[in-house]
Design an enzyme around this catalytic site. Structure first.
Site, mmCIF file in Angstrom:
data_model
loop_
_atom_site.group_PDB
_atom_site.id
_atom_site.type_symbol
_atom_site.label_atom_id
_atom_site.label_comp_id
_atom_site.label_asym_id
_atom_site.label_seq_id
_atom_site.Cartn_x
_atom_site.Cartn_y
_atom_site.Cartn_z
ATOM 1 N N LYS A 192 0.836 -1.213 0.000
ATOM 2 C CA LYS A 192 0.000 0.000 0.000
ATOM 3 C C LYS A 192 0.869 1.261 0.000
ATOM 4 C CE LYS A 192 -2.264 -1.101 3.838
ATOM 5 N NZ LYS A 192 -1.645 -2.398 4.204
ATOM 6 N N ARG A 267 -9.404 0.636 9.029
ATOM 7 C CA ARG A 267 -9.057 -0.755 9.309
ATOM 8 C C ARG A 267 -10.159 -1.455 10.088
ATOM 9 N NH1 ARG A 267 -3.049 0.217 9.216
ATOM 10 N NH2 ARG A 267 -1.995 -1.793 9.146
ATOM 11 N N ARG A 306 11.523 -6.675 4.751
ATOM 12 C CA ARG A 306 11.399 -5.234 5.010
ATOM 13 C C ARG A 306 11.927 -4.900 6.408
ATOM 14 N NH1 ARG A 306 5.546 -2.372 4.530
ATOM 15 N NH2 ARG A 306 5.248 -3.080 6.672
ATOM 16 N N ARG A 312 11.751 -1.687 11.475
ATOM 17 C CA ARG A 312 10.439 -1.729 12.142
ATOM 18 C C ARG A 312 10.330 -3.016 12.947
ATOM 19 N NH1 ARG A 312 5.359 -0.309 8.331
ATOM 20 N NH2 ARG A 312 4.316 -1.454 10.012
ATOM 21 N N ARG A 324 -0.867 -9.467 13.419
ATOM 22 C CA ARG A 324 -1.408 -8.378 12.588
ATOM 23 C C ARG A 324 -2.366 -8.949 11.538
ATOM 24 N NH1 ARG A 324 4.133 -5.932 11.016
ATOM 25 N NH2 ARG A 324 3.075 -4.573 9.560
HETATM 26 P P1 AMP Z 1 1.008 0.092 9.073
HETATM 27 O O1 AMP Z 1 2.197 0.957 8.916
HETATM 28 O O2 AMP Z 1 -0.184 0.561 8.252
HETATM 29 O O3 AMP Z 1 1.302 -1.372 8.867
HETATM 30 O O4 AMP Z 1 0.511 0.258 10.591
HETATM 31 C C1 AMP Z 1 1.371 -0.138 11.678
HETATM 32 C C2 AMP Z 1 0.563 -0.234 12.961
HETATM 33 O O5 AMP Z 1 -0.017 1.052 13.271
HETATM 34 C C3 AMP Z 1 -0.605 -1.201 12.933
HETATM 35 O O6 AMP Z 1 -0.217 -2.520 13.188
HETATM 36 C C4 AMP Z 1 -1.468 -0.632 14.061
HETATM 37 O O7 AMP Z 1 -0.962 -0.949 15.341
HETATM 38 C C5 AMP Z 1 -1.308 0.881 13.880
HETATM 39 N N1 AMP Z 1 -2.331 1.402 12.935
HETATM 40 C C6 AMP Z 1 -2.120 1.956 11.719
HETATM 41 N N2 AMP Z 1 -3.274 2.329 11.149
HETATM 42 C C7 AMP Z 1 -4.246 1.987 12.014
HETATM 43 C C8 AMP Z 1 -5.664 2.079 12.007
HETATM 44 N N3 AMP Z 1 -6.318 2.589 10.956
HETATM 45 N N4 AMP Z 1 -6.341 1.635 13.073
HETATM 46 C C9 AMP Z 1 -5.704 1.108 14.157
HETATM 47 N N5 AMP Z 1 -4.376 0.970 14.227
HETATM 48 C C10 AMP Z 1 -3.648 1.388 13.175
#
Ligand code: AMP
Length: 368
Positions: A192, A267, A306, A312, A324
């Site tokens: 994404k 989400r 990654r 990360r 996740r």
């Molecule tokens: P990402 O970088 O999109 O993979 O997000 C990393 C982490 O941020 C996720 O595993 C969640 O803990 C938190 N996070 C990101 N976006 C959301 C969301 N829309 N709702 C809840 N938690 C989020």
């Protein structure tokens, strides 16, 4: 951007630019007429602001009058010009300067010429604040011109779109391409963020990644960052009320954007509903949800790779990654049905070369 009736308009000429053009027209007319007493005849309705500002700049003896013609209905000229208010009948032997707000096709001008040819004025000249040289038929000479503008529908400074917009101090141009708002959907590691980077440049959109905003807050040790960290470290979702508020703040910071890519948001169904309601208050909406499909095992390998480069921590531990995915299956996957019901869900094969996937997404966007 402003909305009048059903259309969006973007800023085109500032008040200062318009007033400078008015002043230059007034100075040119003054150079020719300051030693006599000309009659300025404004062409209603659109001319009223131009006439008022023109007269403030023209501080020499003069008379003022108005005529009224009508030709526009909505966005296109009807081709039929009606005279609703005739020229005054005391113009005999006087010099007349007709003040028009805009000359485009020249149809209204033809009617004006016809009207004034039937009077016994000494002479008459045409002054137009705006002029569309691209479409003007060139039949008659225009004596004084303020600004030559492209052939786009404009409103403001006296000009209207179905009667709205006349009171704007600036001039706005019809925004023909409506704003696009996209949701990028897919499991962690689906690509994404990578795709958003390309799409935001290609379509001039603002990219909002909730994950990135959380990481930025964690890095800066903010209250929001500290709160989010405890959830993110485990691979859990951050609570809805926190995430929704943060997302709204991000959108508010970029009200001038020509559209958004939401990456990692929504989400949960509650987030999707909150997003729809919030966008509605801004007269915006989601145009499409683009889902990047990929197999779990491929994604786990991608994330572990990654994690080695990005540092990360949530990408470095397979059990966190699996959690996740579990969160995704339980809370995020139901969004597919939510967007399918709205007819907005488009799935794209997320496996392949990055540029091929960008092309697949672009194809969906172009067809929206
Ligand atoms: P990402 O970088 O999109 O993979 O997000 C990393 C982490 O941020 C996720 O595993 C969640 O803990 C938190 N996070 C990101 N976006 C959301 C969301 N829309 N709702 C809840 N938690 C989020």
């Amino acid at each position: 951007m402003i909305k009048l009736h059903d259309k969006y308009f973007k800023p085109f000429l500032s008040e200062a630019q318009i007033l400078a053009a008015v002043k230059s027209v007034a100075q040119k007319v003054a150079a020719d007429y300051k030693d006599e007493t000309p009659v300025f005849v404004g062409v209603l309705n659109g001319c009223f602001m131009f006439v008022a500002d023109f007269l403030k700049e023209y501080q020499h003896p003069c008379e003022v009058s108005f005529i009224k013609l009508s030709s526009y209905q909505g966005l296109t000229s009807t081709g039929i010009v009606e005279t609703l208010l005739d020229p005054p009948d005391n113009l005999e032997g006087k010099s007349v300067i007709i003040l028009e707000d805009i000359i485009d096709s020249g149809r209204t001008l033809k009617e004006l010429i016809h009207l004034f040819n039937n009077t016994n004025v000494k002479e008459y000249k045409i002054a137009s604040l705006f002029y569309k040289s691209e479409v003007y038929n060139g039949e008659y000479a225009i004596d004084y011109i303020g600004i030559d503008i492209p052939d786009k529908f404009i409103v403001g400074y006296g000009l209207d779109y179905d009667e709205l917009g006349r009171n704007l101090r600036e001039v706005y141009q019809l925004n023909e391409k409506h704003m696009i708002n996209l949701v990028l959907f897919g499991k962690p590691g689906a690509g994404k963020g990578t795709q958003a980077e390309f799409l935001k440049d290609q379509y001039n959109l603002k990219h909002i990644s909730t994950g990135d905003v959380f990481r930025y807050n964690i890095k800066n040790g903010t209250e929001l960052g500290n709160l989010a960290k405890s959830y993110m470290d485990k691979g859990d979702l951050v609570p809805d009320e926190v995430t929704i508020k943060m997302l709204q703040d991000e959108v508010e910071k970029h009200t001038d954007a020509s559209g958004f890519i939401f990456d990692g948001f929504p989400r949960t169904v509650a987030q999707a509903k909150a997003l729809d309601e919030f966008l509605k208050t801004k007269e915006m909406r989601i145009d499409a949800t683009l889902a990047l499909d990929a197999d779990d095992e491929v994604l786990i390998q991608r994330l572990l790779e990654r994690g080695k480069v990005s540092g990360r921590t949530d990408d470095q531990d397979e059990s966190k990654i699996r959690n996740r995915f579990e969160e995704y299956n339980q809370k995020t996957a139901p969004l597919q049905a939510y967007y399918e019901t709205q007819g907005k869900y488009h799935s794209v094969n997320g496996i392949g070369a990055i540029e091929d996937i960008t092309r697949r997404l672009g194809k969906v966007i172009e067809e929206l």
